[in-house]
Design an enzyme around this catalytic site. Structure first.
Site, mmCIF file in Angstrom:
data_model
loop_
_atom_site.group_PDB
_atom_site.id
_atom_site.type_symbol
_atom_site.label_atom_id
_atom_site.label_comp_id
_atom_site.label_asym_id
_atom_site.label_seq_id
_atom_site.Cartn_x
_atom_site.Cartn_y
_atom_site.Cartn_z
ATOM 1 N N GLY A 239 -24.332 57.924 50.249
ATOM 2 C CA GLY A 239 -24.974 58.986 49.933
ATOM 3 C C GLY A 239 -25.219 60.405 50.488
ATOM 4 N N ARG A 276 -18.851 60.568 47.746
ATOM 5 C CA ARG A 276 -18.803 61.805 47.356
ATOM 6 C C ARG A 276 -18.492 62.988 48.418
ATOM 7 N NH1 ARG A 276 -22.678 63.074 43.022
ATOM 8 N NH2 ARG A 276 -23.858 61.397 43.648
ATOM 9 N N TYR A 316 -26.814 63.675 34.302
ATOM 10 C CA TYR A 316 -27.672 64.146 35.380
ATOM 11 C C TYR A 316 -28.313 65.202 35.219
ATOM 12 C CZ TYR A 316 -24.793 60.053 36.796
ATOM 13 O OH TYR A 316 -24.273 58.812 37.004
ATOM 14 N N CYS A 351 -17.927 65.491 19.817
ATOM 15 C CA CYS A 351 -19.106 65.631 18.518
ATOM 16 C C CYS A 351 -20.384 65.091 19.094
ATOM 17 C CB CYS A 351 -18.481 64.991 17.411
ATOM 18 S SG CYS A 351 -16.911 65.316 16.756
ATOM 19 N N GLU A 352 -20.886 65.840 20.212
ATOM 20 C CA GLU A 352 -22.220 65.662 20.472
ATOM 21 C C GLU A 352 -22.837 66.816 21.041
ATOM 22 O OE1 GLU A 352 -23.528 62.420 22.464
ATOM 23 O OE2 GLU A 352 -21.973 61.018 21.784
ATOM 24 N N TYR A 380 -17.032 61.106 40.954
ATOM 25 C CA TYR A 380 -17.744 60.771 39.831
ATOM 26 C C TYR A 380 -16.990 61.398 38.637
ATOM 27 C CZ TYR A 380 -20.280 58.131 43.302
ATOM 28 O OH TYR A 380 -20.605 57.360 44.543
HETATM 29 N N1 LLP Z 1 -22.768 52.264 48.540
HETATM 30 C C1 LLP Z 1 -23.341 51.875 47.270
HETATM 31 C C2 LLP Z 1 -23.718 50.410 47.370
HETATM 32 C C3 LLP Z 1 -23.387 52.641 46.234
HETATM 33 O O1 LLP Z 1 -24.039 52.029 45.330
HETATM 34 C C4 LLP Z 1 -22.890 53.873 46.095
HETATM 35 C C5 LLP Z 1 -23.004 54.986 44.944
HETATM 36 C C6 LLP Z 1 -22.050 54.427 47.439
HETATM 37 C C7 LLP Z 1 -22.124 53.434 48.450
HETATM 38 C C8 LLP Z 1 -21.503 55.832 47.641
HETATM 39 O O2 LLP Z 1 -22.428 56.716 47.424
HETATM 40 P P1 LLP Z 1 -21.847 58.435 47.630
HETATM 41 O O3 LLP Z 1 -21.486 58.454 49.180
HETATM 42 O O4 LLP Z 1 -20.697 58.668 46.723
HETATM 43 O O5 LLP Z 1 -23.264 58.957 47.555
HETATM 44 N N2 LLP Z 1 -22.266 58.607 39.463
HETATM 45 C C9 LLP Z 1 -23.430 59.335 40.019
HETATM 46 C C10 LLP Z 1 -23.544 58.775 41.435
HETATM 47 C C11 LLP Z 1 -23.708 57.221 41.650
HETATM 48 C C12 LLP Z 1 -23.584 56.584 42.742
HETATM 49 C C13 LLP Z 1 -23.417 55.235 42.685
HETATM 50 N N3 LLP Z 1 -23.428 54.494 43.798
HETATM 51 C C14 LLP Z 1 -23.270 60.732 40.231
HETATM 52 O O6 LLP Z 1 -22.197 61.236 39.692
HETATM 53 O O7 LLP Z 1 -23.782 61.518 40.785
#
Ligand code: LLP
Length: 423
Positions: A239, A276, A316, A351-352, A380
């Protein structure tokens, strides 16, 4: 910090001019910087060093085997969320003993595969899932180590579609009833509750949710221990946010300051699942302008990357910096009207009306054939790409100093129809 810089008005990744990459590999093209990837992983490892964490790279963010392998070589484990990601993590060379398995809907086949491999930990999200894990473990003569994924019910902190720790989302066990559930689990000889898991959402730009999560987690761990569970692992998920605009994100050390003392007090092994933070600003999407046009009072830049390549802006309302690859100085701030710019919508060929990478963005006047860079696209981006509108997925290239190599070839039309049988 990343390794994408303008030198003499030409964007470079490390020592390689981006136009040379576009020339060689075509567009749309994902370009990743190896040094940046490694640097970001090290930043997390260093920030949390005091508690010697298991950093599990969240493979959903960008699953390319070359990138996952870099993480594994850098000492990371993997956070997987499906059988497919487990397969990928193992292919990348990750030891099963460093794999954590998340996800609200693990199937029997996925659970069996994970038990066969001997993954480190299942993050369990429901009573039904725990029963399934126990039953399958029993049939295999095994005991599964699990962490209870709890939804700590915190205030909203990010986009509604990616906030995982507010009431009413599908994730985790309800914090109000998790202890009753945990009491029942004690009697089950085929699962051992060894940890607590919480993933608060993504991307998070403040330490406050972690501070609150730690407080709630400490109470829970005490109570779980009082019930008789031997809790030794605390998984704080991922996160950590990144700079999409300009210096809005926090360094890893800021999160560590809040998380580490809680982990020390709880005498737990810390697991983190960053995605991320590591790969987001280690990647950009390079595209080429096909046409420009003015219509309905708007200026459109139609280029060859589309929502199927990078869906974040339309899904988003995410902001990604966009700027020509060559010929212009980069602005201090991409959000304001810089001199010599034109208010533009950067759109793709799909096409959107929702097919855009940016709306009402002030960009220098670009024309047919010019290259654009969409920044912060490493996380992502390719991971959520599709073949919508019959579009082969982009190629991916990894740059290291003055060297570069293809890590995923561009898909072909044949690739598009390959799985369709009996035709
Ligand atoms: N752990 C779990 C259980 C998760 O569900 C996620 C992300 C992470 C770790 C990794 O999170 P990060 O460190 O990348 O923030 N597609 C969306 C983000 C979806 C996140 C899903 N879960 C976007 O492009 O912002």
């Amino acid at each position: 910090m990343d390794h994408f810089t303008y030198k003499n008005r030409v964007l470079h990744c490390d020592d390689v001019p981006v136009p040379a990459l576009a020339e060689k590999y075509g567009t749309p093209l994902y370009v990743y910087s190896k040094k940046t990837l490694e640097h970001h992983l090290k930043q997390i490892q260093a920030a949390f060093k005091a508690v010697d964490p298991l950093v599990c790279y969240s493979i959903k963010t960008n699953g390319n085997l070359h990138i996952a392998r870099l993480m594994v070589e850098g000492g990371a484990g993997c956070d997987v969320t499906s059988g497919g990601e487990l397969y990928r993590a193992l292919k990348a060379g990750c030891s099963p003993s460093k794999i954590v398995f998340a996800g609200a809907g693990k199937t029997n086949a996925e659970i069996r595969a994970a038990l066969e491999q001997g993954v480190f930990l299942f993050n369990v999200e429901s009573e039904g899932e725990l029963s399934a894990i126990a039953e399958i473990a029993k049939s295999m003569g095994k005991v599964a180590n699990v962490a209870l994924r709890v939804n700590p019910d915190l205030p909203p902190k990010t986009h509604a579609k990616t906030d995982t720790s507010v009431k009413g989302v599908k994730f985790g066990l309800d914090i109000d009833t998790v202890l009753e559930f945990a009491e029942k689990v004690l009697k089950n000889p085929h699962v051992k509750v060894v940890g607590l898991h919480m993933h608060l959402g993504s991307p998070i730009l403040s330490v406050e949710p972690y501070r609150q999560g730690i407080v709630k987690g400490q109470v829970l761990i005490d109570k779980l221990r009082a019930q008789g569970h031997r809790i030794t692992i605390w998984n704080m998920g991922g996160g950590f946010g990144i700079h999409y605009k300009k210096n809005e994100a926090l360094p890893a050390s800021a999160f560590a300051e809040v998380i580490v003392p809680g982990i020390q007090e709880a005498k737990c092994k810390l697991v983190l699942e960053p995605g991320r933070f590591i790969v987001g600003n280690a990647g950009l999407l390079v595209s080429r302008v096909i046409y420009t046009k003015d219509s309905g009072g708007k200026h459109f830049v139609i280029q060859d990357a589309a929502m199927n390549d990078l869906i974040r802006p339309t899904l988003y309302d995410s902001f990604h910096r966009i700027w020509p690859v060559a010929g212009f100085d980069t602005p201090e701030d991409y959000q304001v009207e810089n001199p010599g710019t034109v208010k533009s919508d950067v759109v793709g060929p799909v096409c959107e009306s929702g097919d855009f990478l940016a709306k009402d963005r002030y960009l220098p006047a670009v024309g047919r054939g010019d290259l654009l860079a969409t920044f912060s696209a490493g996380a992502y981006g390719m991971a959520m790409a599709s073949n919508y509108n019959g579009r082969p997925r982009a190629a991916e290239v990894l740059v290291d100093g003055a060297n570069h190599h293809l890590i995923r070839r561009r898909e072909t039309y044949e690739d598009l129809i390959r799985p369709e049988v009996d035709f």
